[in-house]
Design an enzyme around this catalytic site. Structure first.
Site, PDB file in Angstrom:
ATOM      1  N   LYS A 206      67.783  41.834  86.715  1.00  0.00           N
ATOM      2  CA  LYS A 206      66.877  42.113  85.589  1.00  0.00           C
ATOM      3  C   LYS A 206      67.311  41.217  84.436  1.00  0.00           C
ATOM      4  O   LYS A 206      68.281  41.482  83.743  1.00  0.00           O
ATOM      5  CB  LYS A 206      66.931  43.575  85.135  1.00  0.00           C
ATOM      6  CG  LYS A 206      65.733  43.888  84.238  1.00  0.00           C
ATOM      7  CD  LYS A 206      65.997  44.906  83.160  1.00  0.00           C
ATOM      8  CE  LYS A 206      66.681  44.388  81.949  1.00  0.00           C
ATOM      9  NZ  LYS A 206      65.932  43.415  81.138  1.00  0.00           N
ATOM     10  N   GLY A 262      75.656  41.638  77.841  1.00  0.00           N
ATOM     11  CA  GLY A 262      74.829  41.826  76.651  1.00  0.00           C
ATOM     12  C   GLY A 262      75.659  42.311  75.485  1.00  0.00           C
ATOM     13  O   GLY A 262      76.881  42.116  75.439  1.00  0.00           O
ATOM     14  N   VAL A 266      74.506  48.024  73.528  1.00  0.00           N
ATOM     15  CA  VAL A 266      73.824  48.396  74.776  1.00  0.00           C
ATOM     16  C   VAL A 266      74.868  48.627  75.876  1.00  0.00           C
ATOM     17  O   VAL A 266      74.765  49.560  76.671  1.00  0.00           O
ATOM     18  CB  VAL A 266      72.786  47.317  75.180  1.00  0.00           C
ATOM     19  CG1 VAL A 266      72.133  47.675  76.505  1.00  0.00           C
ATOM     20  CG2 VAL A 266      71.730  47.151  74.103  1.00  0.00           C
ATOM     21  N   GLY A 267      75.887  47.786  75.900  1.00  0.00           N
ATOM     22  CA  GLY A 267      76.932  47.918  76.922  1.00  0.00           C
ATOM     23  C   GLY A 267      77.627  49.279  76.866  1.00  0.00           C
ATOM     24  O   GLY A 267      77.963  49.857  77.902  1.00  0.00           O
ATOM     25  N   GLU A 284      80.272  42.719  80.371  1.00  0.00           N
ATOM     26  CA  GLU A 284      80.591  41.445  79.692  1.00  0.00           C
ATOM     27  C   GLU A 284      79.854  41.484  78.360  1.00  0.00           C
ATOM     28  O   GLU A 284      78.672  41.142  78.280  1.00  0.00           O
ATOM     29  CB  GLU A 284      80.103  40.252  80.534  1.00  0.00           C
ATOM     30  CG  GLU A 284      80.805  40.087  81.862  1.00  0.00           C
ATOM     31  CD  GLU A 284      82.151  39.376  81.751  1.00  0.00           C
ATOM     32  OE1 GLU A 284      82.580  39.046  80.629  1.00  0.00           O
ATOM     33  OE2 GLU A 284      82.776  39.171  82.798  1.00  0.00           O
ATOM     34  N   LEU A 285      80.542  41.894  77.314  1.00  0.00           N
ATOM     35  CA  LEU A 285      79.852  42.209  76.049  1.00  0.00           C
ATOM     36  C   LEU A 285      80.191  41.193  74.956  1.00  0.00           C
ATOM     37  O   LEU A 285      80.718  40.121  75.219  1.00  0.00           O
ATOM     38  CB  LEU A 285      80.200  43.646  75.641  1.00  0.00           C
ATOM     39  CG  LEU A 285      80.063  44.681  76.777  1.00  0.00           C
ATOM     40  CD1 LEU A 285      80.435  46.070  76.293  1.00  0.00           C
ATOM     41  CD2 LEU A 285      78.657  44.670  77.364  1.00  0.00           C
ATOM     42  N   CYS A 318      78.537  33.848  73.713  1.00  0.00           N
ATOM     43  CA  CYS A 318      79.453  34.980  73.530  1.00  0.00           C
ATOM     44  C   CYS A 318      80.822  34.452  73.097  1.00  0.00           C
ATOM     45  O   CYS A 318      81.579  35.149  72.429  1.00  0.00           O
ATOM     46  CB  CYS A 318      79.561  35.799  74.804  1.00  0.00           C
ATOM     47  SG  CYS A 318      79.918  34.796  76.245  1.00  0.00           S
ATOM     48  N   GLY A 483      83.054  27.212  76.343  1.00  0.00           N
ATOM     49  CA  GLY A 483      82.985  26.163  77.359  1.00  0.00           C
ATOM     50  C   GLY A 483      83.953  26.374  78.503  1.00  0.00           C
ATOM     51  O   GLY A 483      84.646  25.439  78.929  1.00  0.00           O
TER      52      GLY A 483
END
Ligand code: NAD
Length: 534
Positions: A206, A262, A266-267, A284-285, A318, A483
């Protein structure tokens, strides 16, 4: 954030007038129709979608690129059932054969690398070289997954009982849902899919509702490979939708693991829901990443690294550099030279070769940026450069903001200025006296994703990467905060969610582990010498 919404008439008229040739060229190159028809946003072996219409909006021009039909609740349920069926088939396909399918996916993606990279630029807004780099990351993790498919090994453990062996056995886990963010609309799915597929799972993606075209283009490529190999398409399914679709996936007990990328807000909700039904969750926030510059740093390395970290992707990684800690001895020179680099930034169409700065992804992100700058000003910060939108044509058509450096009055990491991730190119700087103070500030925020230290002093490096050093998941030296390569496990600690994706041992989360004790003797001794003879 972009919110799923039904079309207004004015917007459909805008699309009906026809797409720009700029958009048409990119979309046609990845087989996305440009005739204005509504696109199917669900794939589970066949393409469908009859839910709310989502619009893909180009952040550079405001042009509506396409309208996409999202998943209805019934379609989502059907796709989840198809995923389960696909898993039942795929778990028994030998792992090296799964690796061979991944190798073909890798090949198909690499043939379209530049075209997909341009699509990322068009729809997400990052510059072309970064868009292509993102697809290259997917290609790289496919290579990694192909190798893993012959190396996802368990272990043989010595048993304390004669004639016994203990095996630690990995088996496919089930259905893995990947909920991804807008800013890496291709690579994050790649990190997950490559490992999940090699491990024998069915994956259901999604994506962010504001980057549906990237997910359709990628899924089209992958589905062709699956179909050519007689593998059920739902091994790599797609359900496009907004918050409602995300929530329904997270709640569904048929989803064995939710891999969520995200925001922290939300996480937090996702983590609680999955945990409450005892599912597996990988988070993975948000990040809030610092660069620490020591007095002995090579500034010719450090300044470009901070420039790329803070301005690259318009501050929407992020791992973007958001906090800059400068040692007192080099602070004035560093800021002066960094400011000059900022002045050289070429903002514009991310598809154009010379552009270094693309737009923010959404109109709402501009408000996030202006609110953050407003708060800084109200709190008495000095705005060294930036602090406003680009207001002249053609940039005023898109969501362009000027990269900003601020010197807040306070360096208190608990102040909102320092403790919140602002997903825009705003870099806050502060001056420190010694490495201990810099590490305290680096660690003093809730997030723990990426961090970097610039120094030539081995003793400072030792401190930085050791027990008294940075508490982030990524702890670099003389390399920027953003990176990362795919080889090491990627992820952050604390409110970044503790998740690990991509390389390293991350694959171990995509399998279910069993400890199997096998008795190949004629006796049945109990462990720890327990005697239970009647
Ligand atoms: P977001 O949290 O708004 O959305 C992420 C995904 O969650 C989207 O697919 C969205 O539709 C879905 N979603 C929204 N509400 C939901 C709900 N209640 N239940 C289930 N799903 C829901 O994030 P975003 O704005 O798309 O992305 C930016 C954020 O992502 C930043 O905070 C950034 O740091 C973070 N990010 C983290 C990493 C990492 O690896 N740590 C990588 C990329 C982005």
């Amino acid at each position: 954030m972009f919110v799923a919404k039904r079309l207004t008439r004015s917007k459909s008229v805008r699309l009906a007038r026809g797409l720009s040739s700029r958009a048409t060229t990119v979309l046609s190159s990845v087989d996305i129709p440009t005739t204005g028809q509504e696109l199917s946003g669900v794939y589970d072996g066949s393409w469908k979608g009859s839910g709310d219409i989502l619009e893909s909006v180009c952040p550079t021009t405001g042009e509506v690129l396409a309208r996409v039909k999202s998943a209805t609740p019934t379609e989502l349920r059907e796709s989840l059932a198809k995923s389960r069926e696909a898993y039942r088939y795929f778990r028994s396909v030998p792992a090296p054969r799964r690796g061979e399918i991944l190798r073909q996916i890798r090949y198909a993606l690499s043939k379209k690398r530049d075209e997909l990279g341009a699509l990322v630029s068009l729809e997400m807004g990052k510059i072309r070289t970064e868009g292509i780099g993102e697809v290259q990351e997917f290609v790289d993790i496919c290579d990694y997954g192909v190798g893993l498919s012959r190396m996802m090994n368990g272990r043989v453990v010595s048993s304390e009982r004669p004639g016994h062996s203990i095996l630690e056995v990995p088996n496919p886990l089930g259905v893995i849902a990947v909920l991804s963010a807008f800013n890496f609309p291709v690579a994050v799915y790649g990190w997950n899919l490559a490992l999940s597929l090699a491990a024998g799972n069915a994956t259901l993606w999604k994506p962010s509702p504001s980057t549906p075209l990237c997910s359709i283009a990628v899924t089209q490529i992958i589905s062709r490979v699956l179909e050519e190999n007689g593998i059920p398409g739902a091994v790599a399914g797609l359900v496009i939708g907004g918050k409602d679709v995300g929530e329904a996936i997270v709640e569904d007990r048929g989803v064995d693991m939710v891999s969520f990328t995200g925001s922290e807000a939300v996480g937090r909700a996702v983590g609680k829901v999955v945990q409450s039904r005892f599912g597996k969750v990988l988070l993975e926030l948000g990040g809030n990443n610092a660069a620490v510059i020591m007095p002995d740093a090579d500034l010719s390395l450090a300044i470009p690294a901070v420039f790329f970290g803070a301005v690259g992707t318009a501050g929407q990684r992020c791992t973007s550099t958001r906090r800059l800690y400068l040692h007192r001895d080099i602070a004035p020179e560093f800021l002066e030279r960094l400011k000059k680099l900022y002045a050289s930034v070429r903002a514009g169409d991310p598809l154009a070769k010379e552009t270094l700065l693309g737009p923010l992804h959404t109109r709402n992100a501009i408000k996030v940026y202006t609110d953050a700058v407003g708060y800084l000003r109200d709190a008495g910060a000095e705005i060294v450069t930036g602090g406003e939108r680009y207001s002249s044509p053609p940039l005023d058509q898109g969501y362009f903001v000027k990269p900003t450096i601020a010197l807040p009055k306070t360096a208190d990491p608990q102040d909102k200025i320092w403790s919140t991730e602002t997903f825009a190119p705003v870099l806050n700087a502060a001056v420190f006296e010694d490495i201990e103070q810099a590490i305290e500030w680096n660690n003093g925020v809730p997030q723990g994703l990426s961090s970097t230290l610039f120094t030539r002093d081995l003793r400072t490096v030792g401190k930085w990467i050791g027990p008294e050093g940075s508490d982030a998941g990524i702890v670099n030296v003389n390399v920027g905060t953003s990176g990362a390569e795919i080889g090491a496990a990627f992820g952050g600690n604390k409110s970044t969610g503790w998740g690990r994706e991509s390389g390293g041992d991350a694959w171990k989360q995509y399998v279910r582990w069993s400890a199997c004790t096998i008795n190949f003797s004629d006796k049945a001794p109990l462990a720890q010498g327990v005697d239970f003879s009647a």
